[in-house]
Design a protein around this motif. Sequence first.
Motif, short mmCIF file in Angstrom:
data_model
loop_
_atom_site.label_atom_id
_atom_site.label_comp_id
_atom_site.label_asym_id
_atom_site.label_seq_id
_atom_site.Cartn_x
_atom_site.Cartn_y
_atom_site.Cartn_z
N SER A 11 8.07 30.70 6.90
CA SER A 11 7.97 30.54 5.45
C SER A 11 7.73 29.09 5.07
CB SER A 11 9.25 31.07 4.80
OG SER A 11 9.21 30.87 3.40
N ALA A 12 8.44 28.16 5.75
CA ALA A 12 8.24 26.74 5.47
C ALA A 12 6.84 26.29 5.86
CB ALA A 12 9.29 25.92 6.21
N GLU A 13 6.34 26.83 6.97
CA GLU A 13 4.99 26.48 7.41
C GLU A 13 3.95 26.98 6.41
OE1 GLU A 13 2.21 26.91 11.43
OE2 GLU A 13 4.25 27.71 11.41
N ILE A 14 4.13 28.23 5.91
CA ILE A 14 3.21 28.77 4.91
C ILE A 14 3.24 27.91 3.65
CG2 ILE A 14 2.88 30.70 3.32
CD1 ILE A 14 3.65 32.57 5.57
N LYS A 15 4.42 27.46 3.28
CA LYS A 15 4.54 26.63 2.07
C LYS A 15 3.72 25.35 2.21
CE LYS A 15 7.98 24.41 -0.90
NZ LYS A 15 9.42 24.14 -1.10
N ARG A 16 3.74 24.74 3.40
CA ARG A 16 2.96 23.52 3.61
C ARG A 16 1.46 23.81 3.54
NH1 ARG A 16 7.58 22.29 6.92
NH2 ARG A 16 6.82 23.48 8.71
N TYR A 17 1.05 24.93 4.12
CA TYR A 17 -0.36 25.33 4.02
C TYR A 17 -0.77 25.53 2.56
CZ TYR A 17 -1.41 26.02 9.00
OH TYR A 17 -1.67 25.82 10.34
N ILE A 18 0.06 26.25 1.81
CA ILE A 18 -0.29 26.55 0.41
C ILE A 18 -0.39 25.28 -0.41
CG2 ILE A 18 0.60 27.61 -1.71
CD1 ILE A 18 1.70 29.88 -0.02
N GLU A 19 0.52 24.33 -0.19
CA GLU A 19 0.50 23.07 -0.95
C GLU A 19 -0.82 22.33 -0.75
OE1 GLU A 19 3.09 18.91 -1.35
OE2 GLU A 19 3.75 20.51 0.01
N ASP A 20 -1.26 22.22 0.49
CA ASP A 20 -2.52 21.51 0.75
C ASP A 20 -3.72 22.35 0.31
OD1 ASP A 20 -1.12 19.39 1.73
OD2 ASP A 20 -1.52 19.80 3.85
N LYS A 21 -3.61 23.66 0.39
CA LYS A 21 -4.69 24.53 -0.06
C LYS A 21 -4.92 24.37 -1.57
CE LYS A 21 -5.75 29.48 -0.60
NZ LYS A 21 -5.28 29.64 -1.99
N GLU A 22 -3.84 24.24 -2.33
CA GLU A 22 -3.98 24.04 -3.77
C GLU A 22 -4.64 22.70 -4.09
OE1 GLU A 22 -3.48 26.28 -6.13
OE2 GLU A 22 -3.08 27.65 -4.47
N ALA B 223 -0.74 17.83 21.30
CA ALA B 223 -1.60 18.26 20.19
C ALA B 223 -0.95 17.91 18.86
CB ALA B 223 -1.86 19.76 20.28
N TYR B 224 -1.76 17.47 17.92
CA TYR B 224 -1.29 17.12 16.58
C TYR B 224 -1.08 18.42 15.79
CZ TYR B 224 -1.33 14.84 11.97
OH TYR B 224 -1.02 14.40 10.70
N ILE B 225 0.16 18.71 15.37
CA ILE B 225 0.49 19.97 14.70
C ILE B 225 1.28 19.69 13.42
CG2 ILE B 225 0.36 21.55 16.67
CD1 ILE B 225 3.28 20.98 17.24
N PRO B 226 0.66 19.10 12.40
CA PRO B 226 1.40 18.66 11.20
C PRO B 226 1.97 19.79 10.36
CG PRO B 226 -0.96 18.45 10.84
CD PRO B 226 -0.79 18.82 12.28
N TYR B 227 1.43 20.99 10.44
CA TYR B 227 1.96 22.09 9.63
C TYR B 227 3.09 22.81 10.35
CZ TYR B 227 -2.09 21.27 6.70
OH TYR B 227 -3.02 20.68 5.88
N TYR B 228 2.99 22.92 11.66
CA TYR B 228 4.02 23.60 12.44
C TYR B 228 5.26 22.71 12.62
CZ TYR B 228 6.20 25.93 16.46
OH TYR B 228 7.06 26.55 17.32
N ALA B 229 5.06 21.45 12.93
CA ALA B 229 6.18 20.52 13.16
C ALA B 229 5.85 19.17 12.56
CB ALA B 229 6.46 20.41 14.65
N PRO B 230 5.95 19.03 11.23
CA PRO B 230 5.49 17.80 10.58
C PRO B 230 6.28 16.55 10.95
CG PRO B 230 6.65 19.20 9.02
CD PRO B 230 6.47 20.01 10.27
N GLN B 231 7.53 16.71 11.36
CA GLN B 231 8.34 15.54 11.69
C GLN B 231 8.26 15.17 13.16
OE1 GLN B 231 9.65 13.86 9.20
NE2 GLN B 231 8.87 15.46 7.83
N ALA B 232 7.65 16.04 13.98
CA ALA B 232 7.63 15.79 15.42
C ALA B 232 6.91 14.50 15.78
CB ALA B 232 6.98 16.96 16.14
N GLU B 233 5.89 14.17 15.01
CA GLU B 233 5.04 13.02 15.34
C GLU B 233 5.81 11.71 15.34
OE1 GLU B 233 1.26 12.08 16.64
OE2 GLU B 233 2.09 14.03 16.15
#
Length: 749
Positions: free
Chosen positions: A210-221, A389-399
């Motif tokens: 759900s948190a991952e979908i929220k990040r996708y939706i925010e950038d999609k808007e 691999a760069y995965i900002p939507y799945y794990a945004p703080q990992a980087e």
Amino acid sequence: MAAPRPPPLGALGGVVGGSGGAAPAAGAPAGVSMRMFHGESFLGEMEVFPMKRDGEGGLPFPTNEIRVSHFSPASERCPPLAILQTIAPFSVRCKLQTKLTPPNPGLQRLYLTCFNEFKSAVVVVGDEELHLVAMPTKSGKVPCFWCCSARSGLYAASVGMLNLRCLAIVFDLDETLIVANTMKSFEDRIEMLSRRMDVEDDPIRIAGMSAEIKRYIEDKELLKEFIDMDTVTDNGKIVGTQKEEVQPMSGGQERVFRPVIRLPDRNAILTRINPENRDTSVFVKLRPAWEELRSYLTAKGRKRFEVYVCTMAERDYALEMWRLLDPEGNLISPQQLSERVNCVKSGSKKSLQNVFRDRRCHPKMAMVIDDRLNVWDDKDQHRVHVVPAYIPYYAPQAEMANAVPVLCVARNVACNVRGGFFREFDENLLRKVFELYYENGLLDLPYAPDVGDYLVCEDTSFVPGNKDQAPIPEGMRGTEVEKRLNGQSYRWEQREGQQMPSSIRSPDDEGMPIRGTGGVRNIQPNGGSLAITPSVYVTVLQEIGRLCDSKVEFRSTVSSVRSMLFSVEVLFNNEKIGIGVGKTRDEAQVQAAEKALQNLENSYLSSGAPVAGVPKKDSRKSPGRSGNGFLEDATCSDNDISMREPSGSALKLDHSNNVDTLSSIMSLIREHCLEDQHVVFRDEVQNSSPARNEEYHFQVELAGLILGRGVGSDREAAKLLAAEEALKTLKSTTDPQIKKYLRPVRCNG
């Protein structure tokens, strides 16, 4: 410092033996008399001696005439033979010496020009250049040359790089430096995650998706607003587009202006590939610390690396993504884009040979930054530094969870590779080349460094931090934008369990091999972290040493071959400051590095007396750091610290010194092998029964032929045993299938 070269020759003349030149070795084939010209000017008679006694291959001059067309570019500090040994090892085809004395004045001038100005006289034969290298001689002051072959144009491109102490670096784009999405790719990923949530029972996983979908939706808007209005609303502020000019790659092209919105706080950019088609709008996330890495490559106007791009994305998309990463063209100029941005068809292998198809660099002088290893040709894989691999939507703080961000680690790897390469070049290759004479043989040439010698990487696999499914591949393929540019309707074919094209990682492919130092050990989804890895502690210690101009060394031994317990010591200017013991070298290295850092800190806090020359600094700050994982001084010294790590094997090698490091063994193995015959490690974890621990099986292969095998309780032990057995095989083999890939054995006398 390179060893001093032999003194310049004075007036040429004098008779040596009966021929007026350096006498050939006993048993050598008789020389062939040839006329030598510079352009149309006759220079004199030369006697030509082939290097191979059996005459295999014959002499390289097709018409039995030697016609010099031009001189190579002058070199500032690298003699031509050192350059040729780097880009075309052991390529000496024949030797030439003047037939009569005194020599023709024109021949004398050509010889002295080459000798004193670090030039070679070039004979062009088809697609090959024959470089006549002026050599000093022990037995007479006469014009003598070695004739070395190289691919046309490669020498001229390499001489500048080697004089400037410059290497090449090749970047992948998607999931390495950027993640890009269109409206369609956003919608597909949101739909896929929603389907997964519908069949999921675990509330923790549901919350994560759900948190991952929220990040996708925010950038999609944001992308939708950019498409509709040419603006975005960021934190309550409306941001409009800026027209950015796309520099034409060649004359006569029309000027193109793209609408772009840069959101530095989000590390994001919105752009439109085709300004006339709003459907080609793209939301791009840039990987954190890219600016720091880019600054290192261009710091203070000093070129440390020539930059190239190799991607499986479509060309228009790739060119725009690179323009966003390098808007001012400091890394790749607009005039170089067409040759330096390489797009590989999906399903094909990436290859440094193709990247440098214009012969601007030799693969041995290039390193690669990519998030995947298996997309590269086998012979290039040892030159690839694999990043997570760069995965900002799945794990945004990992980087940013590690002490040193991923691209900062990549920067430090590049710095160490460059330092190691040119340390070998200066201290071994140059020094020994300056000691060579015309009378020396082919086997007296020194080993030339290879970038792959300084990239020590291990195969790892992506393992999620919990039982979550592997992340959906983020971003899109360049083909999506390309089809929209061509006016085609695009349908994203995505089904659960369906194999994705090789240009992106399959969402269900959890076992995709990824290799890299400092790689991801545990990725916690939806804002999780990367575990601290040994390379982080090593990087910190190396930066402290670099800042203090001090030598950092890691030394390890195996306490017992049966127990395979490793002991690692950290030396700072030859003073021991930390020690660790573990079942694996990594485990022992982590303990040693932690204790070393603690001891350094205690030294600051307690007595204020520096350890081994470490300057007293504010202990509240990480020594030598600017807060982003880099040195405060952005310039990386040419005397980069290398990590020496003895293997501790109980076996003795048939060598003048006991070789106890894996890297040393690999160097010896490569010295036995001909150019482009690279040694490959193959490994597999064997689980014989639940009651037994894992056994690691390694084998060393040369052109598909097995040279050695090793079995151990950990990867390092198995790899070391395999390498030692391989070296023994190379030294003692009588197998003609193996011997054809080896350099000829030197005969004394």
